[in-house]
Structure formats: structure tokens, C-alpha cells
Design a protein around this motif. Structure first.
Motif, PDB file in Angstrom:
ATOM      1  N   VAL A   1       3.789  13.130 -23.968  1.00  0.00           N
ATOM      2  CA  VAL A   1       3.147  11.882 -23.552  1.00  0.00           C
ATOM      3  C   VAL A   1       1.760  11.765 -24.178  1.00  0.00           C
ATOM      4  O   VAL A   1       1.346  10.687 -24.639  1.00  0.00           O
ATOM      5  CB  VAL A   1       3.067  11.805 -22.014  1.00  0.00           C
ATOM      6  CG1 VAL A   1       2.245  10.591 -21.578  1.00  0.00           C
ATOM      7  CG2 VAL A   1       4.478  11.736 -21.410  1.00  0.00           C
ATOM      8  N   GLU A   2       1.040  12.885 -24.220  1.00  0.00           N
ATOM      9  CA  GLU A   2      -0.296  12.881 -24.832  1.00  0.00           C
ATOM     10  C   GLU A   2      -0.250  12.488 -26.304  1.00  0.00           C
ATOM     11  O   GLU A   2      -1.232  11.972 -26.843  1.00  0.00           O
ATOM     12  CB  GLU A   2      -0.941  14.263 -24.681  1.00  0.00           C
ATOM     13  CG  GLU A   2      -1.400  14.587 -23.271  1.00  0.00           C
ATOM     14  CD  GLU A   2      -1.974  15.984 -23.181  1.00  0.00           C
ATOM     15  OE1 GLU A   2      -2.082  16.656 -24.235  1.00  0.00           O
ATOM     16  OE2 GLU A   2      -2.312  16.419 -22.061  1.00  0.00           O
ATOM     17  N   LYS A   3       0.877  12.732 -26.948  1.00  0.00           N
ATOM     18  CA  LYS A   3       1.004  12.407 -28.366  1.00  0.00           C
ATOM     19  C   LYS A   3       1.643  11.039 -28.584  1.00  0.00           C
ATOM     20  O   LYS A   3       2.065  10.711 -29.697  1.00  0.00           O
ATOM     21  CB  LYS A   3       1.801  13.497 -29.079  1.00  0.00           C
ATOM     22  CG  LYS A   3       1.052  14.835 -29.053  1.00  0.00           C
ATOM     23  CD  LYS A   3       1.655  15.853 -29.983  1.00  0.00           C
ATOM     24  CE  LYS A   3       0.811  17.122 -29.976  1.00  0.00           C
ATOM     25  NZ  LYS A   3       1.300  18.129 -30.938  1.00  0.00           N
ATOM     26  N   GLY A   4       1.738  10.259 -27.504  1.00  0.00           N
ATOM     27  CA  GLY A   4       2.168   8.875 -27.654  1.00  0.00           C
ATOM     28  C   GLY A   4       3.615   8.590 -27.370  1.00  0.00           C
ATOM     29  O   GLY A   4       4.075   7.462 -27.572  1.00  0.00           O
ATOM     30  N   VAL A   5       4.366   9.574 -26.893  1.00  0.00           N
ATOM     31  CA  VAL A   5       5.772   9.340 -26.554  1.00  0.00           C
ATOM     32  C   VAL A   5       5.831   8.845 -25.108  1.00  0.00           C
ATOM     33  O   VAL A   5       5.385   9.552 -24.192  1.00  0.00           O
ATOM     34  CB  VAL A   5       6.609  10.630 -26.705  1.00  0.00           C
ATOM     35  CG1 VAL A   5       8.076  10.350 -26.370  1.00  0.00           C
ATOM     36  CG2 VAL A   5       6.480  11.197 -28.114  1.00  0.00           C
ATOM     37  N   PRO A   6       6.348   7.645 -24.839  1.00  0.00           N
ATOM     38  CA  PRO A   6       6.432   7.142 -23.463  1.00  0.00           C
ATOM     39  C   PRO A   6       7.251   8.079 -22.583  1.00  0.00           C
ATOM     40  O   PRO A   6       8.237   8.681 -23.047  1.00  0.00           O
ATOM     41  CB  PRO A   6       7.128   5.784 -23.622  1.00  0.00           C
ATOM     42  CG  PRO A   6       6.896   5.401 -25.052  1.00  0.00           C
ATOM     43  CD  PRO A   6       6.879   6.678 -25.824  1.00  0.00           C
ATOM     44  N   GLY A   7       6.859   8.228 -21.307  1.00  0.00           N
ATOM     45  CA  GLY A   7       7.548   9.135 -20.408  1.00  0.00           C
ATOM     46  C   GLY A   7       9.025   8.850 -20.301  1.00  0.00           C
ATOM     47  O   GLY A   7       9.849   9.771 -20.203  1.00  0.00           O
ATOM     48  N   GLU A   8       9.396   7.545 -20.324  1.00  0.00           N
ATOM     49  CA  GLU A   8      10.813   7.194 -20.202  1.00  0.00           C
ATOM     50  C   GLU A   8      11.606   7.517 -21.466  1.00  0.00           C
ATOM     51  O   GLU A   8      12.844   7.442 -21.470  1.00  0.00           O
ATOM     52  CB  GLU A   8      10.966   5.715 -19.851  1.00  0.00           C
ATOM     53  CG  GLU A   8      10.475   4.736 -20.910  1.00  0.00           C
ATOM     54  CD  GLU A   8       8.999   4.425 -20.792  1.00  0.00           C
ATOM     55  OE1 GLU A   8       8.557   3.459 -21.448  1.00  0.00           O
ATOM     56  OE2 GLU A   8       8.294   5.148 -20.037  1.00  0.00           O
ATOM     57  N   ARG A   9      10.879   7.875 -22.550  1.00  0.00           N
ATOM     58  CA  ARG A   9      11.560   8.230 -23.810  1.00  0.00           C
ATOM     59  C   ARG A   9      11.593   9.743 -24.015  1.00  0.00           C
ATOM     60  O   ARG A   9      11.813  10.220 -25.123  1.00  0.00           O
ATOM     61  CB  ARG A   9      10.822   7.585 -24.999  1.00  0.00           C
ATOM     62  CG  ARG A   9      10.835   6.064 -24.999  1.00  0.00           C
ATOM     63  CD  ARG A   9      12.246   5.524 -25.288  1.00  0.00           C
ATOM     64  NE  ARG A   9      12.764   6.017 -26.557  1.00  0.00           N
ATOM     65  CZ  ARG A   9      12.477   5.480 -27.750  1.00  0.00           C
ATOM     66  NH1 ARG A   9      11.659   4.434 -27.818  1.00  0.00           N
ATOM     67  NH2 ARG A   9      13.004   5.970 -28.849  1.00  0.00           N
ATOM     68  N   VAL A  10      11.349  10.482 -22.937  1.00  0.00           N
ATOM     69  CA  VAL A  10      11.436  11.949 -23.020  1.00  0.00           C
ATOM     70  C   VAL A  10      12.726  12.399 -22.342  1.00  0.00           C
ATOM     71  O   VAL A  10      12.948  12.123 -21.157  1.00  0.00           O
ATOM     72  CB  VAL A  10      10.223  12.622 -22.335  1.00  0.00           C
ATOM     73  CG1 VAL A  10      10.395  14.145 -22.355  1.00  0.00           C
ATOM     74  CG2 VAL A  10       8.928  12.225 -23.043  1.00  0.00           C
ATOM     75  N   ARG A  11      13.578  13.066 -23.085  1.00  0.00           N
ATOM     76  CA  ARG A  11      14.833  13.597 -22.552  1.00  0.00           C
ATOM     77  C   ARG A  11      14.686  15.086 -22.287  1.00  0.00           C
ATOM     78  O   ARG A  11      14.128  15.802 -23.097  1.00  0.00           O
ATOM     79  CB  ARG A  11      15.978  13.363 -23.528  1.00  0.00           C
ATOM     80  CG  ARG A  11      16.398  11.910 -23.651  1.00  0.00           C
ATOM     81  CD  ARG A  11      17.673  11.809 -24.464  1.00  0.00           C
ATOM     82  NE  ARG A  11      17.429  11.402 -25.851  1.00  0.00           N
ATOM     83  CZ  ARG A  11      18.044  11.931 -26.899  1.00  0.00           C
ATOM     84  NH1 ARG A  11      18.897  12.923 -26.748  1.00  0.00           N
ATOM     85  NH2 ARG A  11      17.787  11.483 -28.103  1.00  0.00           N
TER      86      ARG A  11
END
Length: 570
Positions: free
Chosen positions: A536-546
Motif C-alpha cells: 500500500v505504501e508503494k501505491g498499490v490499493p488495498g483492494e488490489r492486494v491478493r
């Protein structure tokens, strides 16, 4: 007009007679002769000009080539009158073990016998005179393909004696690729048998031989003195970190750039450097791989020529079956990191599986690693090496090797990668079980590891596979601070892909009755420790983390998934 390049030609006479492309290395002859060492062992990676330089040495000193001025005129050695007078003045024995690649001990000894018998046949003219006694002639004629080992191990000593009696001059002995039989014996499991034979042969040839003027041995590795050189206290060892002969094997940057000019490729210097530079010999930090450079000049195309010219079976075996630490270090090297490790450049083949850091000694000797820095440590005679992958070509070789670890699985590994990218948990489970079932044994060191250590060994190879297969789309990061069961793998997308977290856990039968319980524990660990925060800190939205939990029980695997607050999906 550029000279013709002869790919694979290792005969000095042919190169000179046909005026094929050749970079002058005759300065090696005077450097070696001036040193005055009795027996010199020179180690260099494969295809670095060892055989060609040995051919050059034979043809310079051998009486067989006396008066062959045309071979050396115009080269640096011919500028010195002392060496013009030395040319063609010594009997020379030249043999090679390059083709001794048998799969068992008896076949290896017979192959060496054939080489020795051929040597005797080449010198059969000395039987015609009276310089040999009847008993010596009888021994000479007893040397054959099926001679006993006691005859074979003294044969080079005796041949040197006979040549001394014929020419009234001591003999130069050149042995090329001395360690090839040893590498093969280790891979095929007959190292212990070969040691005794080799030690006896080398001792009689190079140590207790009053008819020896000087000798050179070449090879890839510096086999330990304790293994085969225990009686050779007259041995001068020259490795890739030695200053002696540092620019005699391989091409210097100046030589490569001059060759590019000759072939009208001056504008491609940076490409050649990126692909083929990086070898460090002694004080020379920019040595190029000759095999690849010659192919590059000939074909005008950059490709991994050197890396593709050998099976690398021993290196692959040691890395595949190595401990988690070895695979972790390789993982870092593949990312472009450095490795600082205490190593001994001597190779003890009988201890390659067990001796700490021996695999890095082997990789350094083979040219797959280069030395950035050498530092003394507290123990006298011990040194710490800072190492990195040599160049782009070597990195591609390791990528191919790692892919090969999974290549026997009917494309199951590639299918797993595809399923992972498509978020198909059912397919992931199917293919991962096929992969694990078939590859656990190949990552086994043969010491009957526990069920807990088998998945751990597999895991580290698996992470390397991810690193190779997904490098164009993801930065692959593994947690190096925890033991197995607490490891996570994070796939950080380079562009618009989902972020992915993998957690591996072995089932604890006391706490987790079903594999699904272990999957849940793995997923809970990801959440409790907030592993997704780094993405998330690197710009990946939480909902896009599997998030995926991998549960192991023996050779069974169960994978479950959670994303953005969802429940477990298996």
C-alpha cells in the motif's frame, strides 16, 4: 579487411598458417619461463584460451617444431633474441584430459590409458635406436589401453626418462584440463575411487621425476592439495585472483575494442561490455570472455554464447540440492545484490555437499561470480570475498538453470504461474500439488531430510522460480528474517498488476487438525502482521492486494486465498 574468425579452433599452428583471427598472447611464454617455477597450475573458466595457450607453448618449445619461424614471426615473443634461440629446443609431452567424461571409474581409467598409449605411439621412433635398454623397450611396448593401473601411473615418468635419454635434455610436460575427470567423478559418484589413481599419477609425473624440466597444468578448479597434490610441495598455483598471467587468458578491454574496430563494430562497445565484460583476474578488472567475443564478432549479434556452451551439471546439482542459505544467497545475487562470504579457493570435491561455502568457491572458479573486494579477517590466512554475478550472460544462464529445475513437470510450473496471475485458486491447487510431488525429490540432498525441511528446501527453489518467471512484471521479495513457517513472499507490481502476498506454513498436527486450518493460520498471519502495508505504501490499493496461504503436509499442498476482507477461498 577483417581476418576470418575460426570458431572453436584450439590449435595454434592452424590459426597462424591460415591467418585466422588471433590476439597475441605469446608474452605468456616469456613471463612463464622467467618465473622459473617447476610445476605451474593455472585455473581459468572454461573456454578462456587455456588449450590454445598450451598448444602455443608446445609449438614454441618442442623440438618437433624446431625452425618453424613462421608460427611466431610478427608476434611479441619474436622480438626477443633470447626466446628466438629457445624456440624448438626441448622435448615436450602434451596431453589433455578434456574428453575424459566417463560415467564410472573403470571406464575413466581405460580412457586415460588410451590417452597415454597414444602418447607413447607418437614417440615410438625412439624405439628404433639403441638409447633404450631391452627392459625399457619392453615396458614401452606394454603401455596399452588395458594396462594395469601400476603401469599407467608411472607411464609419464617413464616417457620423460626415455625422451631424456634420446635427446639428452630434460622434458617439458603440459597437461590440459587436468580436473575434468574429477568433476565427472563427483557428479557420477566415483570420486573416492579416482583420487588414489590420480594422486599416484601426478606424484610420479610432477614430483619424483628427475627428468622434468618444467610443467604446466591447466583446469577450471584448484583441487585441494590434500586430495591429489599432497606430495607436490613444488606446485605454483595461479588462480583467477592471482597477479601472475592475469592478462594471458581471456581478452582485455583494449584487445576487445581493437577487435571491434577491425570488424567495423566500434559503435557497439557498450553492448559488448554489458554482455561479456565483468571477469576479474588479478589486478585486471575488465577481462572479457573470449568464446562469446569471437562469436559476437562473427555473428554480429549479442547472445549468451558462452553460457550456452556447457551443461553446467555440477553447478546445477549443487545449487538445486543446496541448503536454504545457498538458495537465499542466489536469490540476492539474481536481484543484483552482492554476497560477502569467507571462501577457500581450493575445491575439495569430497566435501562439496558438506563444506560451508564450497559452492561459492566453485562458482568463482567457473567464472559465474566475480570478485569486487577481498578483505582479511581475524583468522590468519582466511579472507572474506565480496562477490556478484559476472555479467548479463551469466545471469541468463542462471535463469535458464532455474527454469530447468521445474522443466520435467509437463509445463505444470508455467501453468501454475498462469493460474496465479489469473487468480484461479482451483488451478493453483491442482498444479502446485503436481509440482511439489515431482520436485521435492530433486531438491532433496539425499540425507533423508525431515518432512518439515523438505518443503523448506522446495520453497527456496520455488521463490527463485518466481523471481525468474515474473521478473518482467513483478519485483519479487522474500522475508529473509524468519524460519520456514513464517516466510512470506511479496510480489510488488512494476505497473498495473495486483499486489500478491504468499505465506508458506507446515501443518502443526497438534494445533491444526486439517490442512484448511493451516491455510487459515497462514492467512491470519499475513493480516496480523499487516504485510500488505508495504505494498500500500508503494501505491498499490488495498483492494488490489491478493493474499494466499500455502499449507504443507508432507508432499501435499493446499492453497487458500483472501482479498480485501474476504473469507477464505480454497
Amino acid at each position: 579487411m577483417a581476418r576470418t574468425i575460426s570458431i572453436g579452433c584450439q590449435d595454434f599452428e592452424t590459426l597462424r598458417k591460415e591467418n585466422y583471427f588471433y590476439i597475441d598472447k605469446t608474452f605468456f611464454l616469456s613471463e612463464w619461463w622467467e618465473e622459473g617455477d617447476s610445476v605451474t597450475l593455472i585455473t581459468r573458466p572454461r573456454r578462456f584460451g587455456k588449450t590454445l595457450n598450451m598448444s602455443m607453448t608446445e609449438q614454441f618449445f618442442s623440438v618437433k617444431y624446431a625452425g618453424r619461424v613462421e608460427l611466431f614471426e610478427g608476434l611479441s615473443i619474436w622480438n626477443n633474441e633470447k626466446y628466438r634461440n629457445l624456440q624448438g629446443t626441448y622435448p615436450v609431452i602434451f596431453l589433455s584430459f578434456a574428453n575424459v567424461k566417463e560415467t564410472d571409474y573403470r571406464s575413466t581409467v581405460r580412457r586415460i590409458n588410451q590417452i597415454l598409449a597414444d602418447l607413447y605411439s607418437d614417440f615410438s621412433f625412439i624405439l628404433e635406436g639403441d638409447c633404450l635398454l631391452p627392459a625399457e623397450k619392453a615396458y614401452f611396448q606394454s603401455v596399452s589401453d588395458d594396462m594395469p593401473e601400476t603401469t599407467a601411473t608411472i607411464s609419464l615418468h617413464r616417457l620423460a626418462k626415455y625422451l631424456y635419454k634420446y635427446y639428452n635434455k630434460k622434458v617439458i610436460i603440459l597437461l590440459d584440463e587436468y580436473d575434468t575427470p574429477m568433476q565427472e567423478s563427483y557428479v557420477d559418484g566415483y570420486w573416492d575411487e579416482l583420487v588414489s589413481f590420480t594422486r599416484s599419477l601426478f606424484n610420479s609425473t610432477f614430483k619424483t621425476n628427475p627428468y622434468l624440466e618444467r610443467a604446466i597444468m591447466t583446469g577450471i578448479t584448484r583441487v585441494s592439495r590434500e586430495s591429489i597434490f599432497s606430495d607436490l610441495n613444488n606446485l605454483e598455483v595461479v588462480t583467477t585472483t592471482s597477479e601472475k598471467y592475469a592478462d594471458s587468458f581471456g581478452f582485455t578491454e583494449e584487445e576487445v575494442f581493437a577487435a571491434l574496430d577491425e570488424f567495423v563494430m566500434s559503435d557497439r562497445r557498450s553492448e559488448a561490455k554489458r554482455w561479456y565484460d565483468g571477469f576479474t583476474f588479478g589486478k585486471y578488472a575488465d577481462i572479457y570472455n573470449p568464446w562469446s567475443v569471437l562469436n559476437y564478432l562473427d555473428k554480429k549479434k549479442a547472445a549468451p554464447y558462452w553460457a550456452n556452451s556447457s551443461s553446467n551439471s555440477l553447478v546445477g546439482k549443487l545449487l538445486r540440492e543446496g541448503s536454504k542459505g545457498i538458495k537465499q544467497n542466489l536469490e540476492g545475487l539474481m536481484r543484483g545484490e552482492t554476497l560477502q562470504v569467507e571462501i577457500d579457493e581450493q575445491i575439495v570435491y569430497g566435501e562439496l555437499r558438506t563444506k560451508r561455502n564450497s559452492v561459492w568457491s566453485l562458482l568463482l572458479a567457473n567464472g559465474y561470480l566475480r570478485v569486487l573486494q577481498v578483505d582479511a579477517i581475524e583468522l590468519p590466512g582466511h579472507w572474506s570475498y565480496t562477490l556478484t554475478l559476472t555479467n548479463r550472460e551469466v545471469r541468463m544462464m542462471f535463469e535458464s538453470m532455474i527454469r530447468g529445475w521445474f522443466s520435467e513437470q509437463d509445463e505444470s510450473y508455467n501453468d501454475f504461474i498462469k493460474a496465479l496471475l489469473e487468480d484461479d485458486v482451483k488451478a493453483m491447487n491442482h498444479y502446485m500439488n503436481k509440482i511439489a510431488l515431482n520436485t521435492f525429490s530433486s531438491f532433496d540432498t539425499g540425507n533423508k531430510p525431515s518432512e518439515a525441511s523438505e518443503p523448506e528446501r522446495f520453497y527456496h527453489g520455488f521463490v527463485l522460480g518466481l523471481l525468474v518467471e515474473l521478473s518482467d512484471r513483478y519485483v519479487v521479495i522474500s522475508n529473509r528474517e524468519s524460519g520456514f513457517g513464517r516466510y512470506d513472499v511479496m510480489l510488488e507490481p512494476k505497473q498495473g498488476d495486483d499486489g500478491i502476498i504468499l505465506e508458506f506454513k507446515v501443518q502443526d498436527a497438534e494445533e491444526e487438525k486439517e490442512l484448511s486450518d493451516t491455510v487459515e493460520a497462514a492467512l491470519r498471519q499475513i493480516e496480523d502482521r499487516k504485510y500488505e502495508a508495504a505494498l500500500v505504501e508503494k501505491g498499490v490499493p488495498g483492494e488490489r492486494v491478493r493474499m494466499y496461504g500455502f499449507a504443507f503436509c508432507g508432499k501435499k499442498v493446499l492453497i487458500g486465498k483472501r482479498a480485501g476482507g474476504d473469507g477464505v477461498s480454497i
